[in-house]
Motif scaffolding. Structure first.
Motif, mmCIF file in Angstrom:
data_model
loop_
_atom_site.group_PDB
_atom_site.id
_atom_site.type_symbol
_atom_site.label_atom_id
_atom_site.label_comp_id
_atom_site.label_asym_id
_atom_site.label_seq_id
_atom_site.Cartn_x
_atom_site.Cartn_y
_atom_site.Cartn_z
ATOM 1 N N LYS A 195 37.153 -6.634 42.359
ATOM 2 C CA LYS A 195 38.130 -5.914 43.171
ATOM 3 C C LYS A 195 39.545 -6.252 42.713
ATOM 4 N N LEU A 196 40.438 -5.282 42.890
ATOM 5 C CA LEU A 196 41.858 -5.525 42.615
ATOM 6 C C LEU A 196 42.463 -6.225 43.821
ATOM 7 N N VAL A 197 43.014 -7.409 43.599
ATOM 8 C CA VAL A 197 43.635 -8.205 44.655
ATOM 9 C C VAL A 197 45.032 -8.611 44.196
ATOM 10 N N LEU A 198 45.839 -9.075 45.140
ATOM 11 C CA LEU A 198 47.186 -9.521 44.805
ATOM 12 C C LEU A 198 47.146 -10.697 43.836
ATOM 13 N N LYS A 199 48.062 -10.690 42.864
ATOM 14 C CA LYS A 199 48.199 -11.842 41.970
ATOM 15 C C LYS A 199 48.831 -13.022 42.700
ATOM 16 N N ALA A 200 49.758 -12.729 43.590
ATOM 17 C CA ALA A 200 50.489 -13.781 44.285
ATOM 18 C C ALA A 200 49.581 -14.505 45.272
ATOM 19 N N ASP A 201 49.763 -15.799 45.375
ATOM 20 C CA ASP A 201 49.045 -16.598 46.356
ATOM 21 C C ASP A 201 49.622 -16.281 47.731
ATOM 22 N N PRO A 202 48.813 -15.787 48.673
ATOM 23 C CA PRO A 202 49.352 -15.435 49.994
ATOM 24 C C PRO A 202 49.964 -16.625 50.723
ATOM 25 N N ASP A 203 49.520 -17.838 50.418
ATOM 26 C CA ASP A 203 50.107 -19.009 51.076
ATOM 27 C C ASP A 203 51.562 -19.217 50.676
ATOM 28 N N ASP A 211 52.986 2.866 40.345
ATOM 29 C CA ASP A 211 52.109 2.594 39.196
ATOM 30 C C ASP A 211 52.356 1.197 38.623
ATOM 31 N N LEU A 212 53.612 0.812 38.463
ATOM 32 C CA LEU A 212 53.934 -0.518 37.930
ATOM 33 C C LEU A 212 53.461 -1.621 38.868
ATOM 34 N N HIS A 213 53.593 -1.397 40.155
ATOM 35 C CA HIS A 213 53.148 -2.384 41.135
ATOM 36 C C HIS A 213 51.637 -2.600 41.012
ATOM 37 N N VAL A 214 50.903 -1.503 40.947
ATOM 38 C CA VAL A 214 49.445 -1.606 40.814
ATOM 39 C C VAL A 214 49.073 -2.300 39.504
ATOM 40 N N GLU A 215 49.774 -1.958 38.442
ATOM 41 C CA GLU A 215 49.442 -2.525 37.133
ATOM 42 C C GLU A 215 49.768 -4.017 37.016
ATOM 43 N N TYR A 216 50.916 -4.438 37.578
ATOM 44 C CA TYR A 216 51.382 -5.799 37.325
ATOM 45 C C TYR A 216 51.327 -6.745 38.519
ATOM 46 N N GLN A 217 51.118 -6.241 39.718
ATOM 47 C CA GLN A 217 51.077 -7.123 40.884
ATOM 48 C C GLN A 217 49.649 -7.375 41.381
ATOM 49 N N LEU A 218 48.679 -6.721 40.748
ATOM 50 C CA LEU A 218 47.279 -6.893 41.134
ATOM 51 C C LEU A 218 46.479 -7.441 39.955
ATOM 52 N N ARG A 219 45.351 -8.057 40.280
ATOM 53 C CA ARG A 219 44.435 -8.578 39.254
ATOM 54 C C ARG A 219 43.007 -8.353 39.752
ATOM 55 N N ARG A 220 42.065 -8.382 38.844
ATOM 56 C CA ARG A 220 40.653 -8.285 39.222
ATOM 57 C C ARG A 220 40.165 -9.672 39.640
ATOM 58 N N ASN A 221 39.493 -9.728 40.784
ATOM 59 C CA ASN A 221 38.921 -11.012 41.212
ATOM 60 C C ASN A 221 37.483 -11.144 40.723
ATOM 61 N N TRP A 222 36.807 -12.190 41.130
ATOM 62 C CA TRP A 222 35.445 -12.487 40.687
ATOM 63 C C TRP A 222 34.465 -11.373 41.027
ATOM 64 N N ALA A 223 34.772 -10.586 42.083
ATOM 65 C CA ALA A 223 33.885 -9.501 42.505
ATOM 66 C C ALA A 223 34.285 -8.160 41.892
#
Length: 171
Positions: A79-87, A65-77
């Motif tokens: 959708k919940l996506v990772l906050k961290a830059d994959p690069d 639950d904490l991972h979903v709440e704090y490691q994801l963000r809503r994008n322009w569309a």
């Protein structure tokens, strides 16, 4: 930082991490990063929770639950996506190999009490690497947990108790 400035660090704890990793651990992390980067987003928190439950069945539910709440963000569309830059994961993964000799050199300078928190079934470190770390780090002691790599997410109470005892100097 602790190796460069051992006089400024009173105590140190490393959670299933060290100056280098096993080959199996490096390959696992590479594959994990590729799977994570390929995620195109989740439609809902429930969908994200289900994904992380399947990816990390050993985690305590609260940490999913904490991972979903704090490691994801809503994008322009939406959708919940990772906050961290994959690069960042790609860059740090490929850039770290030349740093291994430097990290071992810094490990030898760790004069403060150091707790190595190690997951017994983790593939990041093995007994040989941990033994080398204890031998190299003058104030190090290893504490093994019956977990994988994510010790605090698998055994949070035991992890917290060990960390608290270490910080308070109860050895």
């Amino acid at each position: 930082y602790a190796g460069e400035h051992p006089d400024r660090v009173q105590t140190l704890a490393l959670s299933d991490a060290g100056p280098e990793t096993t080959r199996a651990g490096a390959e696992f992390m590479r594959d994990f990063i590729q799977r994570t980067v390929s995620i195109r987003g989740f439609r809902s928190p429930a969908e994200a929770r289900e994904y992380y439950r399947n990816e990390h069945p050993e985690w305590v539910e609260e940490f999913i639950d904490l991972h979903v709440e704090y490691q994801l963000r809503r994008n322009w569309a939406g959708k919940l996506v990772l906050k961290a830059d994959p690069d960042v994961q790609w860059i740090t993964g490929s850039a770290s190999l030349p740093d291994i000799p430097y990290l071992w050199e810094m490990s030898a300078r760790l004069t403060m009490p150091t707790l190595l928190i190690i997951g017994r079934t983790s593939n990041v470190l093995d007994e040989d690497l941990v033994a080398r770390m204890v031998e190299t780090m003058p104030g190090a002691v290893a504490r093994w947990f019956e977990t994988g790599h994510y010790v605090p997410r698998e055994q949070p109470e035991e992890f917290t108790a060990a960390l608290q005892a270490h910080i308070l100097g109860e050895r």
